[in-house]
Design an enzyme around this catalytic site. Structure first.
Site, PDB file in Angstrom:
ATOM      1  N   HIS A  25      57.152  54.108  26.165  1.00 33.97           N
ATOM      2  CA  HIS A  25      56.623  55.364  26.717  1.00 33.97           C
ATOM      3  C   HIS A  25      55.106  55.237  26.883  1.00 33.97           C
ATOM      4  CE1 HIS A  25      56.635  59.626  27.615  1.00 33.97           C
ATOM      5  NE2 HIS A  25      55.589  59.754  26.821  1.00 33.97           N
ATOM      6  N   GLY A  29      60.156  48.364  37.451  1.00 35.36           N
ATOM      7  CA  GLY A  29      60.706  47.282  36.640  1.00 35.36           C
ATOM      8  C   GLY A  29      59.694  46.238  36.192  1.00 35.36           C
ATOM      9  N   SER A  30      58.403  46.614  36.120  1.00 36.33           N
ATOM     10  CA  SER A  30      57.429  45.610  35.669  1.00 36.33           C
ATOM     11  C   SER A  30      57.664  45.250  34.196  1.00 36.33           C
ATOM     12  CB  SER A  30      55.990  46.090  35.886  1.00 36.33           C
ATOM     13  OG  SER A  30      55.676  47.152  35.022  1.00 36.33           O
ATOM     14  N   ASN A  31      58.142  46.194  33.405  1.00 36.95           N
ATOM     15  CA  ASN A  31      58.448  45.872  32.004  1.00 36.95           C
ATOM     16  C   ASN A  31      59.667  44.966  31.894  1.00 36.95           C
ATOM     17  OD1 ASN A  31      56.598  47.288  29.965  1.00 36.95           O
ATOM     18  ND2 ASN A  31      56.964  48.885  31.491  1.00 36.95           N
ATOM     19  N   MET A  70      64.296  56.784  33.388  1.00 35.72           N
ATOM     20  CA  MET A  70      63.762  58.131  33.544  1.00 35.72           C
ATOM     21  C   MET A  70      64.845  59.213  33.490  1.00 35.72           C
ATOM     22  SD  MET A  70      60.733  57.109  33.531  1.00 35.72           S
ATOM     23  CE  MET A  70      59.616  58.426  33.959  1.00 35.72           C
ATOM     24  N   ARG A  71      65.905  58.959  32.730  1.00 32.76           N
ATOM     25  CA  ARG A  71      66.955  59.963  32.532  1.00 32.76           C
ATOM     26  C   ARG A  71      67.041  60.309  31.046  1.00 32.76           C
ATOM     27  NH1 ARG A  71      68.172  62.267  36.847  1.00 32.76           N
ATOM     28  NH2 ARG A  71      70.043  63.055  35.849  1.00 32.76           N
TER      29      ARG A  71
HETATM   30  C1  GAR Z   1      56.327  52.672  32.110  1.00 31.99           C
HETATM   31  O1  GAR Z   1      54.978  53.040  32.108  1.00 31.99           O
HETATM   32  C2  GAR Z   1      57.072  53.325  30.974  1.00 31.99           C
HETATM   33  O2  GAR Z   1      56.289  53.498  29.846  1.00 31.99           O
HETATM   34  C3  GAR Z   1      57.447  54.665  31.585  1.00 31.99           C
HETATM   35  O3  GAR Z   1      57.833  54.330  32.892  1.00 31.99           O
HETATM   36  C4  GAR Z   1      57.050  53.229  33.342  1.00 31.99           C
HETATM   37  C5  GAR Z   1      57.971  52.206  33.963  1.00 31.99           C
HETATM   38  O4  GAR Z   1      57.247  51.155  34.518  1.00 31.99           O
HETATM   39  N1  GAR Z   1      58.506  55.276  30.859  1.00 31.99           N
HETATM   40  C6  GAR Z   1      58.581  56.582  30.642  1.00 31.99           C
HETATM   41  O5  GAR Z   1      57.765  57.374  31.079  1.00 31.99           O
HETATM   42  C7  GAR Z   1      59.770  57.037  29.810  1.00 31.99           C
HETATM   43  N2  GAR Z   1      59.560  58.331  29.277  1.00 31.99           N
HETATM   44  P1  GAR Z   1      57.976  49.867  35.093  1.00 31.99           P
HETATM   45  O6  GAR Z   1      59.148  50.372  35.946  1.00 31.99           O
HETATM   46  O7  GAR Z   1      56.946  49.184  35.920  1.00 31.99           O
HETATM   47  O8  GAR Z   1      58.448  49.052  33.928  1.00 31.99           O
END
Ligand code: GAR
Length: 215
Positions: free
Chosen positions: A136, A39-41, A117-118
């Protein structure tokens, strides 16, 4: 060799440079966020809002893994977090219907997939046409799907990055809103490269949200 590269990740290329535009919407955007893990984003979006850099409010976070750190982050910000565990749904469509119902209950008008991730179905896409964005960790259309960072390393590319795009049914496809590029350094591991990409993700995701709000 590495002296030629922006190894701290801060001087990487971002395009388009939408930060130069006036991106503050008149009315605060009501965001629904979907996250599966760290969840850093999600965190940077919450912080951009708190800092007054993004005129929006997070109505609710939906997470699908009971142990997702994203849920803890939501609680720390005093934000609503709803667990919709995919294991409780026999079909992907059923999970997506529950997601739509939850977002409607919380009056969401823009959906952010921030590390979801689903695979999603038409049920979700049709409920928010052109109002769902995904982030992504690659320069799409390269390296779709899982293990995007590992795929880039295995392919031996010298530049990779991250993409924010509008969601379509085909996985990791859809109109691109913004991308950032980073170098792949000779001694990179998936962890070091992902960390460099994430610095850029945290820059482009709030920008992409703001640019959509301004549309
Ligand atoms: C991120 O790097 C995002 O781009 C990727 O999951 C990570 C989540 O990071 N998403 C995918 O791969 C989707 N296909 P976070 O949980 O620290 O935000």
């Amino acid at each position: 060799m590495s002296q030629y590269y922006p190894i701290d990740g801060t001087s990487s290329l971002i395009y388009p440079d939408i930060s130069a535009q006036n991106l503050q919407p008149m009315k605060p955007l009501k965001l629904g966020v979907m996250a599966s893990g760290n969840g850093s984003n999600f965190e940077v979006v919450a912080q951009a809002i708190q800092a007054g850099k993004l005129n929006a409010q997070i109505q609710v976070l939906i997470y699908n893994n009971p142990s997702a750190k994203a849920a803890e982050r939501a609680k720390n910000h005093g934000l609503e977090a709803v667990l919709l565990n995919h294991r409780d749904y026999k079909k992907r469509e059923n999970l997506d219907r529950a997601i739509v119902k939850t977002f409607r209950q919380y009056d969401v008008d823009l959906v952010i997939m921030a590390g979801w991730m689903r695979i999603v179905t038409q049920e979700l896409i049709d409920a928010f046409p052109d109002r769902i964005i995904n982030i992504h960790p690659s320069l799409l259309p390269s390296f779709k799907g899982v293990r995007a960072v590992e795929q880039a390393l295995e392919a031996g590319v010298k530049i990779t990055g991250c993409t924010v795009h509008l969601l379509r049914l085909e996985m990791d496809s859809g109109p691109i809103l913004i991308q950032a590029a980073v170098p792949v350094l000779p001694d990179d591991t998936a962890e070091t490269l992902h960390a460099r990409i994430q610095i850029q993700e945290h820059r482009i995701l709030p920008l992409a949200i703001a640019s959509l709000a301004a549309r």
